[in-house]
Motif scaffolding. Sequence first.
Motif, PDB file in Angstrom:
ATOM      1  N   ALA A  27     -14.200   0.240 -14.349  1.00 15.62           N
ATOM      2  CA  ALA A  27     -15.286   0.694 -13.489  1.00 15.62           C
ATOM      3  C   ALA A  27     -16.505  -0.225 -13.601  1.00 15.62           C
ATOM      4  CB  ALA A  27     -15.670   2.126 -13.861  1.00 15.62           C
ATOM      5  N   PHE A  31     -17.423  -1.734 -10.078  1.00 18.17           N
ATOM      6  CA  PHE A  31     -18.690  -1.266  -9.529  1.00 18.17           C
ATOM      7  C   PHE A  31     -19.706  -2.408  -9.475  1.00 18.17           C
ATOM      8  CE2 PHE A  31     -17.637   3.270 -10.995  1.00 18.17           C
ATOM      9  CZ  PHE A  31     -17.270   3.658  -9.721  1.00 18.17           C
ATOM     10  N   PHE A  36     -20.838   1.214  -5.660  1.00 18.14           N
ATOM     11  CA  PHE A  36     -20.200   2.526  -5.745  1.00 18.14           C
ATOM     12  C   PHE A  36     -19.338   2.816  -4.523  1.00 18.14           C
ATOM     13  CE2 PHE A  36     -20.227   7.132  -4.930  1.00 18.14           C
ATOM     14  CZ  PHE A  36     -19.698   7.588  -6.121  1.00 18.14           C
ATOM     15  N   LYS A  62     -15.712  10.419  -9.213  1.00 14.72           N
ATOM     16  CA  LYS A  62     -16.101   9.010  -9.231  1.00 14.72           C
ATOM     17  C   LYS A  62     -17.563   8.842  -9.632  1.00 14.72           C
ATOM     18  CE  LYS A  62     -16.611   6.419  -5.457  1.00 14.72           C
ATOM     19  NZ  LYS A  62     -16.370   5.544  -4.286  1.00 14.72           N
ATOM     20  N   ARG A  63     -18.441   9.723  -9.158  1.00 17.24           N
ATOM     21  CA  ARG A  63     -19.849   9.634  -9.531  1.00 17.24           C
ATOM     22  C   ARG A  63     -20.032   9.844 -11.019  1.00 17.24           C
ATOM     23  NH1 ARG A  63     -23.988   7.030  -7.910  1.00 17.24           N
ATOM     24  NH2 ARG A  63     -23.577   7.675  -5.762  1.00 17.24           N
ATOM     25  N   TYR A  66     -19.153   6.653 -12.616  1.00 18.36           N
ATOM     26  CA  TYR A  66     -20.202   5.657 -12.395  1.00 18.36           C
ATOM     27  C   TYR A  66     -21.354   5.851 -13.383  1.00 18.36           C
ATOM     28  CZ  TYR A  66     -23.435   2.639  -9.849  1.00 18.36           C
ATOM     29  OH  TYR A  66     -24.313   1.629  -9.503  1.00 18.36           O
ATOM     30  N   TYR A 133     -23.579  -5.120 -12.706  1.00 16.56           N
ATOM     31  CA  TYR A 133     -23.787  -3.680 -12.546  1.00 16.56           C
ATOM     32  C   TYR A 133     -25.275  -3.352 -12.552  1.00 16.56           C
ATOM     33  CZ  TYR A 133     -23.428   1.335 -13.694  1.00 16.56           C
ATOM     34  OH  TYR A 133     -23.544   2.704 -13.699  1.00 16.56           O
TER      35      TYR A 133
END
Length: 234
Positions: A27, A31, A36, A62-63, A66, A133
Motif C-alpha cells: 500500500a 498509494f 488513494f 481501503k481507507r 491508507y 506517499y
Amino acid sequence: MTKAPSLRSATDTTRNDHTREKLLLAALELFGQYGFEGVSTRKLAERAGVNLQAINYYFDNKRGLYNAVADYLIERLQIRVGDRRKIVLERFAEAQSGDRPIDATEARDILIAVGESLLTLFADDESAIWVRYMVREQAEPTEAFDRIYTGFMQPMLTAVRHLVGILIEADPSSERTRLRTLSLVGSLIIYRVGRATILREMGWSAVGPEQIIAIRGIAADLVAGICPIGESAT
C-alpha cells in the motif's frame, strides 16, 4: 507439557503479522505512486500477494489501510532516526524546564547532527517510497497527513524551531523563526524529492557511500548560514 493450541496461536500470530506488513508495504508503494483513488483493493492484494479479504480483515476497508500506512510510516521513520530524535526531544524538554538552557554553540551542534541524520535517511533508496506517499499528502492533505504531522513532524519541528530561534535570536514562536525553520527543513528535503536534478547536476549515476558523505557535509553549511539579522555567517 506445552499445549498444542498455544503453539498454533503463536504461529498464527506470526503469520498474521507478516500478512499485515505485506499489505502495508504494498500500500505504501502503490498509494505513493497512484494515490488513494488510483489503486483498487484488488491491485493492493495482488501486489502484496495476499487474499483480497485480508484488507477488510486487518484494516476494515481501503481507507483504513491508507491511514494505517501513515502509522506504519511513522514507525519506520522513528526506527531510522529514533536515537537522534530521542536525544533531541529529551534535550529540548530539559531546556524547556529551565534546568540547563541550550546556548548557541550547542544549538548549532544539535542542528548539524539532525541535518546529517535526515540527509543520510533521504539518501537511502528506501526513503523514496516514503516520500512519494508524503508528497501526495502535502498536495492534498487527508487524515493520514494529520497522523504523520502530529506523530512525527510536529515534535521535531517544535524542537528545531527552538534551536533556530536561539541562533537568530528571535522568539521560537514568531513567524520569522517558523519560516526560517521551514527553509532549513526544505533545504534538507530537496536531497530526496529533487534526486533526479541532483544526480544530473552533480554528474552522479547513483548515490553511494561517497555521495552520502558529501551530502552529509551540507548540513554544517546550511546551519552555518543561520544567524541573526544584520550578521554575516562565518
